[in-house]
Design a protein around this motif. Structure first.
Motif, PDB file in Angstrom:
ATOM      1  N   VAL B 261       0.810  -1.217   0.000  1.00 52.43           N
ATOM      2  CA  VAL B 261       0.000   0.000   0.000  1.00 52.43           C
ATOM      3  C   VAL B 261       0.842   1.264   0.000  1.00 52.43           C
ATOM      4  N   GLY B 262       2.024   1.206   0.599  1.00 49.82           N
ATOM      5  CA  GLY B 262       2.907   2.368   0.591  1.00 49.82           C
ATOM      6  C   GLY B 262       2.415   3.559   1.386  1.00 49.82           C
ATOM      7  N   SER B 263       1.632   3.286   2.431  1.00 46.38           N
ATOM      8  CA  SER B 263       1.163   4.397   3.254  1.00 46.38           C
ATOM      9  C   SER B 263       0.922   3.919   4.675  1.00 46.38           C
ATOM     10  N   GLY B 264       0.779   4.863   5.572  1.00 48.94           N
ATOM     11  CA  GLY B 264       0.438   4.514   6.953  1.00 48.94           C
ATOM     12  C   GLY B 264      -0.927   5.063   7.281  1.00 48.94           C
ATOM     13  N   SER B 265      -1.765   4.259   7.931  1.00 49.94           N
ATOM     14  CA  SER B 265      -3.101   4.727   8.290  1.00 49.94           C
ATOM     15  C   SER B 265      -3.639   3.880   9.427  1.00 49.94           C
ATOM     16  N   PRO B 266      -4.371   4.490  10.363  1.00 48.18           N
ATOM     17  CA  PRO B 266      -4.935   3.697  11.462  1.00 48.18           C
ATOM     18  C   PRO B 266      -5.943   2.663  10.971  1.00 48.18           C
ATOM     19  N   SER B 267      -6.497   2.878   9.766  1.00 48.98           N
ATOM     20  CA  SER B 267      -7.533   1.951   9.315  1.00 48.98           C
ATOM     21  C   SER B 267      -6.969   0.847   8.422  1.00 48.98           C
ATOM     22  N   HIS B 268      -5.641   0.778   8.304  1.00 48.42           N
ATOM     23  CA  HIS B 268      -5.048  -0.284   7.491  1.00 48.42           C
ATOM     24  C   HIS B 268      -5.317  -1.654   8.092  1.00 48.42           C
ATOM     25  N   ALA B 269      -5.467  -2.635   7.214  1.00 50.80           N
ATOM     26  CA  ALA B 269      -5.572  -4.032   7.622  1.00 50.80           C
ATOM     27  C   ALA B 269      -6.673  -4.254   8.648  1.00 50.80           C
ATOM     28  N   ALA B 270      -7.722  -3.429   8.586  1.00 49.97           N
ATOM     29  CA  ALA B 270      -8.832  -3.624   9.519  1.00 49.97           C
ATOM     30  C   ALA B 270      -9.474  -4.977   9.236  1.00 49.97           C
ATOM     31  N   GLY B 271      -9.641  -5.764  10.245  1.00 49.59           N
ATOM     32  CA  GLY B 271     -10.277  -7.067  10.069  1.00 49.59           C
ATOM     33  C   GLY B 271      -9.355  -8.115   9.492  1.00 49.59           C
ATOM     34  N   ALA B 272      -8.049  -7.822   9.386  1.00 48.38           N
ATOM     35  CA  ALA B 272      -7.134  -8.812   8.817  1.00 48.38           C
ATOM     36  C   ALA B 272      -7.031 -10.039   9.721  1.00 48.38           C
ATOM     37  N   GLU B 273      -7.134  -9.831  11.039  1.00 48.18           N
ATOM     38  CA  GLU B 273      -7.052 -10.973  11.956  1.00 48.18           C
ATOM     39  C   GLU B 273      -8.178 -11.948  11.672  1.00 48.18           C
ATOM     40  N   MET B 274      -9.328 -11.348  11.387  1.00 51.12           N
ATOM     41  CA  MET B 274     -10.496 -12.158  11.066  1.00 51.12           C
ATOM     42  C   MET B 274     -10.249 -12.988   9.803  1.00 51.12           C
ATOM     43  N   ASN B 275      -9.702 -12.335   8.775  1.00 48.85           N
ATOM     44  CA  ASN B 275      -9.400 -13.043   7.534  1.00 48.85           C
ATOM     45  C   ASN B 275      -8.351 -14.117   7.765  1.00 48.85           C
ATOM     46  N   ALA B 276      -7.361 -13.800   8.606  1.00 51.74           N
ATOM     47  CA  ALA B 276      -6.308 -14.781   8.864  1.00 51.74           C
ATOM     48  C   ALA B 276      -6.874 -16.002   9.576  1.00 51.74           C
ATOM     49  N   ILE B 277      -7.730 -15.758  10.567  1.00 55.30           N
ATOM     50  CA  ILE B 277      -8.334 -16.886  11.280  1.00 55.30           C
ATOM     51  C   ILE B 277      -9.201 -17.696  10.324  1.00 55.30           C
ATOM     52  N   ALA B 278     -10.005 -16.976   9.534  1.00 52.14           N
ATOM     53  CA  ALA B 278     -10.881 -17.656   8.585  1.00 52.14           C
ATOM     54  C   ALA B 278     -10.055 -18.493   7.610  1.00 52.14           C
ATOM     55  N   SER B 279      -8.953 -17.917   7.107  1.00 51.28           N
ATOM     56  CA  SER B 279      -8.119 -18.659   6.152  1.00 51.28           C
ATOM     57  C   SER B 279      -7.557 -19.913   6.789  1.00 51.28           C
ATOM     58  N   SER B 280      -7.091 -19.778   8.034  1.00 48.66           N
ATOM     59  CA  SER B 280      -6.524 -20.943   8.712  1.00 48.66           C
ATOM     60  C   SER B 280      -7.576 -22.025   8.888  1.00 48.66           C
ATOM     61  N   ILE B 281      -8.757 -21.600   9.290  1.00 52.80           N
ATOM     62  CA  ILE B 281      -9.815 -22.584   9.536  1.00 52.80           C
ATOM     63  C   ILE B 281     -10.242 -23.232   8.227  1.00 52.80           C
ATOM     64  N   ILE B 282     -10.400 -22.397   7.186  1.00 55.04           N
ATOM     65  CA  ILE B 282     -10.772 -22.953   5.888  1.00 55.04           C
ATOM     66  C   ILE B 282      -9.669 -23.895   5.412  1.00 55.04           C
ATOM     67  N   GLY B 283      -8.412 -23.542   5.750  1.00 58.20           N
ATOM     68  CA  GLY B 283      -7.287 -24.370   5.341  1.00 58.20           C
ATOM     69  C   GLY B 283      -7.107 -25.621   6.168  1.00 58.20           C
ATOM     70  N   GLY B 284      -8.032 -25.885   7.075  1.00 54.96           N
ATOM     71  CA  GLY B 284      -7.995 -27.155   7.777  1.00 54.96           C
ATOM     72  C   GLY B 284      -7.275 -27.139   9.105  1.00 54.96           C
ATOM     73  N   THR B 285      -6.989 -25.961   9.643  1.00 55.35           N
ATOM     74  CA  THR B 285      -6.422 -25.916  10.983  1.00 55.35           C
ATOM     75  C   THR B 285      -7.565 -26.007  11.980  1.00 55.35           C
ATOM     76  N   MET B 286      -7.425 -26.937  12.931  1.00 57.09           N
ATOM     77  CA  MET B 286      -8.506 -27.107  13.898  1.00 57.09           C
ATOM     78  C   MET B 286      -8.323 -26.120  15.041  1.00 57.09           C
ATOM     79  N   LEU B 287      -9.446 -25.538  15.457  1.00 57.60           N
ATOM     80  CA  LEU B 287      -9.397 -24.596  16.568  1.00 57.60           C
ATOM     81  C   LEU B 287      -8.965 -25.271  17.852  1.00 57.60           C
ATOM     82  N   THR B 288      -9.261 -26.548  17.954  1.00 57.77           N
ATOM     83  CA  THR B 288      -8.948 -27.255  19.188  1.00 57.77           C
ATOM     84  C   THR B 288      -7.463 -27.598  19.262  1.00 57.77           C
ATOM     85  N   GLY B 289      -6.745 -27.362  18.178  1.00 57.59           N
ATOM     86  CA  GLY B 289      -5.300 -27.568  18.180  1.00 57.59           C
ATOM     87  C   GLY B 289      -4.910 -28.953  17.717  1.00 57.59           C
ATOM     88  N   GLY B 290      -3.632 -29.098  17.376  1.00 59.38           N
ATOM     89  CA  GLY B 290      -3.104 -30.408  17.014  1.00 59.38           C
ATOM     90  C   GLY B 290      -3.270 -30.793  15.570  1.00 59.38           C
TER      91      GLY B 290
END
Lengths: 370, 348
Positions: B261-290
């Protein structure tokens, strides 16, 4: 050791009372409140000034920072009620409350405005809008509850779904428009009823507290949710259905969300989906933690949670008064959360107790005082 | 003596975990392929071009890195929801460092990694050694990062630093995938540097999880805390390391986002954690671990971004439909996991 402790306590009532006070769950929020009050007293005593002003409509209203605090803390206190129950029964927190408030508010506006975004008169009585909003919120609460109770997904992850989608659903309900209600009587619930100098949300919050107090007094809700939170398997063996109990707590939180959402829209007579009740989930969880309730479930103290909510709002208002940027406030709160959870972590507590024993071997100090 | 039993038990555990992992991985890859084929068939045009696919990579390089870190933590049975805001903090800190403090590109990279590591270390310590719920710790981390971003600078601005601009615009040409545009000019296909970084991270972490002791410990700890402890694995250290690595990934991912993006902003990557969790779960990582797989996570990110692209090209109002579809997908995959777990419990 414990026997001698008890003896000492009976010998020395003052110290016993002090010890009891420190052990009491209300101690943490009260101490935090005391610190904040002292800080404000030293920094600027005018913080505590309450004056009787004229509202824009010409009615007498009370104003001042203290009034702002009890007014703005209403939603937080109402949500804290539901969140305490959810925390107790499921051992996790619902992080979708902010988004769910957006949905609740959007539903209220949708019922009142129909498809017209600038209605000259309300399309439905306000009570109907409120009831629909409560039902919808309870359904969303039940959705979270089913995921947690029946599909056994961790509460925070299960509610992450609604956390992401909530504000979008809210926008979708009103076709992404921002309806504005011009009818003044709708604003009574979030502001002032003409002639009454205290803001209405204070009364609504009080009513909610009375209702929950009665429920806890006359039903087994407290016992059930605590026992499910402490050990779902043994409560199952004792004839409690843990799944139903968890579901019920989420539905109750849904009802709380509806009330809070209704107040939020009534305050402004409109809604902004991406801003309304932003980050409120953090405040609510913080309120529960500040009340000394274990975030991993089990025993809870409702009074302490509600007290926690008011303390949080006190903190927020204090920070606002000192011109801290609204977005920067979250950093300060995060520090408070970390300190609280670290202090309440069992390992740290044990270490502190050992340290205390090392520094002042209990009996010696007590004898001196006596 | 103990090493012997250690190896055999871990081997067994691995095999059990692998069946779940491979099942979930297959589901993920199938979902991605089906989705992409559907997009090609029904939406045609853009999706047949290789560059469209590469653009998905370009746009989501940072998300891939964040998700990999998230997967590590989730495999050990924890979660880290601070990564999105750490990304924003990294962007803002680096932007201010480059433009106002006269820093250079290399020092800004160190700054980014340092911020990420700092978050990882503190959160890891609180989670692993003080035994506090990861969600609460990282929620506080999220809000702390959010507040700090605003404290550093409260408005968005573009970075002017020339050195950085040169790096930002550098692209890597991918051979053989170019296409001829309407004017008949051959346009080579390209990816940004961030994609290369992301792929390196994916490969490194995949190898680490598969063939190193630490990687195997992650699975053991996530699968069963207590038996891992009995096997002589340092559970606390393992959890701590997972959070540190996740923090490191957040730092690197943050810098890749910054390069994009080449810029700094407080609103950058808003909700990225959500996307990361969703990607992991969709990718077959179990929430319960292991259970989990970095390759799966990689495909999880691709699936997620493909569906976003589909939604965008359907002309639906992006702001709401994207979120709703992501949430719906997350919900479905969570339910699938829950069903798999229930089935496993029944078998026992």
């Amino acid at each position: 050791m414990t026997v001698s402790d008890n003896k000492l306590k009976t010998k020395n009532p003052v110290l016993g009372a002090l010890g009891k006070l420190v052990q009491n769950q209300l101690f943490i929020p009260l101490a935090a409140l005391l610190v904040l009050v002292l800080f404000n007293l030293i920094a600027d005593p005018s913080f505590f000034k309450i004056s009787l002003d004229q509202s824009s409509a010409g009615y007498p209203v009370l104003s001042g920072y203290l009034i702002t605090i009890i007014d703005n803390a209403s939603e937080l206190a109402i949500l804290a009620i539901g969140m305490t129950l959810v925390t107790s029964a499921s051992g996790g927190q619902d992080i979708s409350v902010g988004s769910a408030i957006a949905i609740a508010g959007s539903v209220v506006l949708r019922v009142l405005c129909g498809t017209d975004s600038r209605p000259t008169e309300l399309k439905a009585p306000i009570i109907v809008a409120f009831i629909v909003c409560v039902i919808v919120s309870m359904i969303f609460g039940a959705f979270n509850g089913v995921l947690v109770a029946y599909f056994k997904i961790q509460p925070m992850v299960a509610t992450l779904i609604l956390y992401t989608a909530g504000r979008s659903i809210a926008a979708w309900i009103n076709n992404n428009e921002l309806p504005i209600i011009s009818e003044p009587s709708f604003g009574y619930y979030g502001n002032f009823i003409p002639g009454i100098p205290l803001p209405t949300p204070v009364f609504i919050a009080a009513a909610c507290m009375i209702i929950i107090a009665l429920i806890l007094k006359f039903t087994n809700l407290r016992l059930y949710s605590q026992s499910v939170g402490i050990n779902p398997y043994s409560s199952r063996l004792n004839g409690i259905n843990p799944q139903v109990v968890k579901l019920i707590t989420f539905i109750i939180l849904g009802a709380c969300v509806a009330v809070a959402g209704f107040i939020k829209v009534s305050r402004l007579s409109t809604i902004n989906y991406s801003v309304v009740a932003k980050d409120i989930e953090m405040d609510v969880i913080l309120a529960v933690a500040l009340g000394g309730n274990a975030l991993s479930g089990g025993k809870f103290n409702m009074t302490a949670s509600i007290m926690g909510a008011y303390v949080i709002q006190f903190l927020t208002t204090t920070l606002f008064k000192f011109k801290v940027n609204a977005n920067a406030i979250s950093a300060y709160k995060a520090v408070v959360v970390i300190i609280l959870v670290v202090l309440s972590a069992p390992i740290v507590r044990e270490k502190l107790m050992q340290l205390k024993k090392k520094i002042m071997p209990g009996s010696g100090v007590r004898k001196e005082v006596a | 003596m103990s090493t012997n039993s250690n190896v055999s038990k871990k081997g067994l555990k691995d095999r059990v975990a692998l069946t779940d992992t491979s099942l979930l991985l297959i589901i993920t890859i199938v979902v991605f392929v089906v989705m992409y084929v559907c997009a090609v068939v029904f939406l045609g045009k853009g999706f047949t071009k290789p560059q469209t696919f590469l653009n998905i990579l370009n746009e989501n390089a940072s998300l891939i890195i964040l998700s990999c870190g998230m997967s590590l933590v989730m495999i050990t049975g924890g979660i880290d929801i601070s990564v999105g805001q750490v990304t924003a903090l990294v962007c803002m800190a680096c932007a201010v460092h480059l433009d106002f403090n006269g820093g250079n590109v290399v020092s800004s990279m160190f700054l980014a990694v340092g911020i990420g590591l700092a978050f990882g270390v503190v959160q890891g310590f609180l989670v692993a050694y003080l035994d506090i719920q990861p969600f609460i710790v990282t929620l506080a981390g999220l809000f702390f990062a959010k507040g700090m971003t605003t404290i550093i600078n409260s408005s968005q601005f573009n970075v002017q630093n020339e050195q950085f601009q040169a790096m930002k615009t550098t692209t890597v040409t991918v051979p053989l995938l170019g296409a001829v545009n309407k004017q008949g000019v051959y346009v080579p296909a390209y990816v940004e540097i961030g994609v290369i970084v992301a792929l390196v991270v994916v490969i490194l972490l995949f190898v680490a999880l598969r063939w190193t002791k630490l990687g195997r410990n992650f699975y053991a700890v996530g699968g069963n805390n207590q038996s891992a402890n009995m096997l002589g694995i340092n559970v606390k250290l393992t959890k701590f390391m997972a959070h540190v690595l996740c923090g490191l990934c957040a730092g690197i991912g943050g810098y890749v986002y910054f390069m994009h993006v080449g810029s700094g902003s407080p609103s950058h990557a808003a909700g990225a954690e959500m996307n990361a969790i969703a990607s992991s779960i969709i990718g077959g990582t179990m929430l319960t671990g292991g259970v989990g797989n970095i390759i799966g996570t990689f495909f999880g990110v691709l699936s997620l971004s493909t569906i976003k692209n589909i939604v965008a090209s359907l002309g639906l109002d992006e702001a709401w439909w994207t979120n709703i579809t992501v949430a719906a997908m997350l919900c479905i995959f969570l339910l699938v996991q829950s069903v798999i777990l229930a089935r496993k419990a029944n078998k026992k």
